[in-house]
Design a protein around this motif. Sequence first.
Motif, PDB file in Angstrom:
ATOM      1  N   GLU A   1       3.566 -44.470  -3.203  1.00  0.00           N
ATOM      2  CA  GLU A   1       4.762 -44.133  -2.053  1.00  0.00           C
ATOM      3  C   GLU A   1       6.269 -43.564  -2.974  1.00  0.00           C
ATOM      4  O   GLU A   1       6.232 -42.777  -4.393  1.00  0.00           O
ATOM      5  CB  GLU A   1       5.835 -45.891  -1.872  1.00  0.00           C
ATOM      6  N   ILE A   2       7.101 -42.746  -2.341  1.00  0.00           N
ATOM      7  CA  ILE A   2       7.725 -41.374  -2.812  1.00  0.00           C
ATOM      8  C   ILE A   2       8.535 -41.882  -1.879  1.00  0.00           C
ATOM      9  O   ILE A   2       9.740 -41.988  -1.340  1.00  0.00           O
ATOM     10  CB  ILE A   2       7.509 -40.188  -2.015  1.00  0.00           C
ATOM     11  N   GLU A   3      10.240 -41.891  -3.384  1.00  0.00           N
ATOM     12  CA  GLU A   3      11.228 -42.578  -2.628  1.00  0.00           C
ATOM     13  C   GLU A   3      11.491 -43.436  -1.609  1.00  0.00           C
ATOM     14  O   GLU A   3      12.257 -43.353  -0.856  1.00  0.00           O
ATOM     15  CB  GLU A   3      12.449 -41.085  -2.817  1.00  0.00           C
ATOM     16  N   GLY A   4      10.813 -44.247  -0.873  1.00  0.00           N
ATOM     17  CA  GLY A   4      10.399 -45.459  -0.826  1.00  0.00           C
ATOM     18  C   GLY A   4       9.641 -45.276   0.919  1.00  0.00           C
ATOM     19  O   GLY A   4       9.544 -45.625   2.152  1.00  0.00           O
ATOM     20  N   GLN A   5       9.587 -43.705   0.894  1.00  0.00           N
ATOM     21  CA  GLN A   5       8.892 -43.116   2.165  1.00  0.00           C
ATOM     22  C   GLN A   5       7.246 -42.923   1.966  1.00  0.00           C
ATOM     23  O   GLN A   5       6.424 -43.487   0.498  1.00  0.00           O
ATOM     24  CB  GLN A   5       9.622 -41.747   2.376  1.00  0.00           C
ATOM     25  N   GLU A   6       6.727 -43.353   3.079  1.00  0.00           N
ATOM     26  CA  GLU A   6       5.433 -43.534   2.952  1.00  0.00           C
ATOM     27  C   GLU A   6       4.429 -41.698   3.149  1.00  0.00           C
ATOM     28  O   GLU A   6       5.814 -40.879   3.666  1.00  0.00           O
ATOM     29  CB  GLU A   6       4.977 -44.030   4.136  1.00  0.00           C
ATOM     30  N   ALA A   7       3.298 -41.540   3.141  1.00  0.00           N
ATOM     31  CA  ALA A   7       2.895 -40.613   3.116  1.00  0.00           C
ATOM     32  C   ALA A   7       2.631 -39.643   4.231  1.00  0.00           C
ATOM     33  O   ALA A   7       1.494 -40.096   4.905  1.00  0.00           O
ATOM     34  CB  ALA A   7       1.489 -40.349   1.954  1.00  0.00           C
ATOM     35  N   THR A   8       3.257 -39.326   5.335  1.00  0.00           N
ATOM     36  CA  THR A   8       2.964 -38.632   6.208  1.00  0.00           C
ATOM     37  C   THR A   8       3.316 -36.920   6.241  1.00  0.00           C
ATOM     38  O   THR A   8       3.717 -36.558   5.101  1.00  0.00           O
ATOM     39  CB  THR A   8       4.361 -39.412   7.179  1.00  0.00           C
ATOM     40  N   ILE A   9       2.942 -36.917   7.424  1.00  0.00           N
ATOM     41  CA  ILE A   9       2.974 -34.732   7.798  1.00  0.00           C
ATOM     42  C   ILE A   9       4.679 -35.024   7.143  1.00  0.00           C
ATOM     43  O   ILE A   9       4.516 -33.968   7.017  1.00  0.00           O
ATOM     44  CB  ILE A   9       2.212 -34.674   8.511  1.00  0.00           C
ATOM     45  N   SER A  10       5.128 -35.867   8.273  1.00  0.00           N
ATOM     46  CA  SER A  10       7.140 -35.262   8.337  1.00  0.00           C
ATOM     47  C   SER A  10       7.440 -35.114   6.479  1.00  0.00           C
ATOM     48  O   SER A  10       7.832 -34.296   6.284  1.00  0.00           O
ATOM     49  CB  SER A  10       7.668 -36.395   9.291  1.00  0.00           C
ATOM     50  N   ASN A  11       6.971 -36.717   6.131  1.00  0.00           N
ATOM     51  CA  ASN A  11       7.526 -36.573   4.525  1.00  0.00           C
ATOM     52  C   ASN A  11       7.246 -35.600   4.001  1.00  0.00           C
ATOM     53  O   ASN A  11       7.962 -35.081   3.121  1.00  0.00           O
ATOM     54  CB  ASN A  11       7.219 -37.919   4.310  1.00  0.00           C
TER      55      ASN A  11
ATOM     56  N   ARG B   1      -0.209 -40.224   9.655  1.00  0.00           N
ATOM     57  CA  ARG B   1      -0.615 -40.762   7.725  1.00  0.00           C
ATOM     58  C   ARG B   1      -1.158 -39.732   6.940  1.00  0.00           C
ATOM     59  O   ARG B   1      -2.339 -38.738   7.675  1.00  0.00           O
ATOM     60  CB  ARG B   1      -1.606 -41.426   8.409  1.00  0.00           C
ATOM     61  N   ILE B   2      -1.399 -39.387   5.906  1.00  0.00           N
ATOM     62  CA  ILE B   2      -2.290 -38.352   4.861  1.00  0.00           C
ATOM     63  C   ILE B   2      -2.710 -39.715   4.368  1.00  0.00           C
ATOM     64  O   ILE B   2      -2.697 -40.289   3.203  1.00  0.00           O
ATOM     65  CB  ILE B   2      -1.764 -37.496   4.681  1.00  0.00           C
ATOM     66  N   SER B   3      -4.194 -39.011   3.532  1.00  0.00           N
ATOM     67  CA  SER B   3      -5.574 -39.993   3.119  1.00  0.00           C
ATOM     68  C   SER B   3      -4.276 -39.630   1.524  1.00  0.00           C
ATOM     69  O   SER B   3      -4.101 -39.086   1.454  1.00  0.00           O
ATOM     70  CB  SER B   3      -6.297 -39.718   3.278  1.00  0.00           C
ATOM     71  N   ASP B   4      -5.053 -40.434   0.680  1.00  0.00           N
ATOM     72  CA  ASP B   4      -4.958 -39.983  -1.131  1.00  0.00           C
ATOM     73  C   ASP B   4      -5.975 -38.681  -1.325  1.00  0.00           C
ATOM     74  O   ASP B   4      -6.921 -38.896  -0.692  1.00  0.00           O
ATOM     75  CB  ASP B   4      -5.618 -40.875  -2.214  1.00  0.00           C
TER      76      ASP B   4
END
Length: 329
Positions: A284-294, A265-268
């Motif tokens: 969110e972005i297009e229903g996705q979480e803020a992670t390294i992968s995304n 996970r990534i913080s704001d």
Amino acid sequence: MKKRIIFTFLIVSLISFSAVVRIKDIAKFRGARDNQLFGVGIVVGLNGTGDGGSLNSPLLANMFKNFGIPISESDIKSNNTALVMVVADIPPFYKEGMRLDVVVASLGSAKSLENGVLIQTPLYGADGNVYAVAQGPVSTGGVEVKSSVNLQSRFKVTGYIPNGALIEKEIPSNIVSENSITILLQNPDITTSARVAAAINQKFDLKLAKANDPASIKVQIPDAFLDDLITFLSIIEELEVVPDQAAKVIINERTGTVIFGGDIRISDFTLSYGNFVVNIQNGEIEGQEATISNLISALKALGATPQDIIGIIQELHKAGAIFAEVKVM
């Protein structure tokens, strides 16, 4: 004009899906360990690529003497022989008559061990006893490859003998102490250690296992298995657990590779980097979480190079926005 990525991150409960593995694949029993063997021998049959001096003369002279052929050390000058160190690992529970792979490496000035043959060499343990003997043709690998500048030339003064050592004496292995065994994790971890103990206790419906520390779990042997230890150990080995591990990102700047496990996970944050402005806000972005992968996927879609992505990840780590260990190679 700067390209702008806006992440709106909803606060949700994250579920991390980790691999379910057998205890056998992440641990071993204390006392069941490899042992290292070593010896000094002579490789013969070299085509003029041997030591060519007097370094191996004493060994050759003694060998001839054992065969009833008296010869002086000063009379032995051969370019077809080489003095070598011979090493091997003997796994636990290996018995007399079983075979081991061995590695040979030149000790002298030999230019190549290619096509040579190792003469019978005793292999010693750390206690000074002979546990195996090695002999056989030395392999230095395939033919030279010159078609690609990315391939390294063969190192011909080191070679291998598959199944080249014959075990003459078993190294005792004792894994039982006071009617208990100890499981050692390959990667010590507090949570994994606790999970292994819990899995064993649940399987036998008895409090047999206790995690002593992040690396070891002590397990009492039930009375029903005191005369059938192998069955007890096989049951433990097949138990499945979910090993835990700290979140980690590994960056190889030379190859432009980023390796990470799980949904880190990534913080704001808001970051301006070159032509990119990265802004993760509470959404969110297009229903996705803020992670390294995304984050990496979004940057790649906008044309970011591997160097851009690595640079952004490093800056986020410096700012404390990434909840993981970041290792740069």
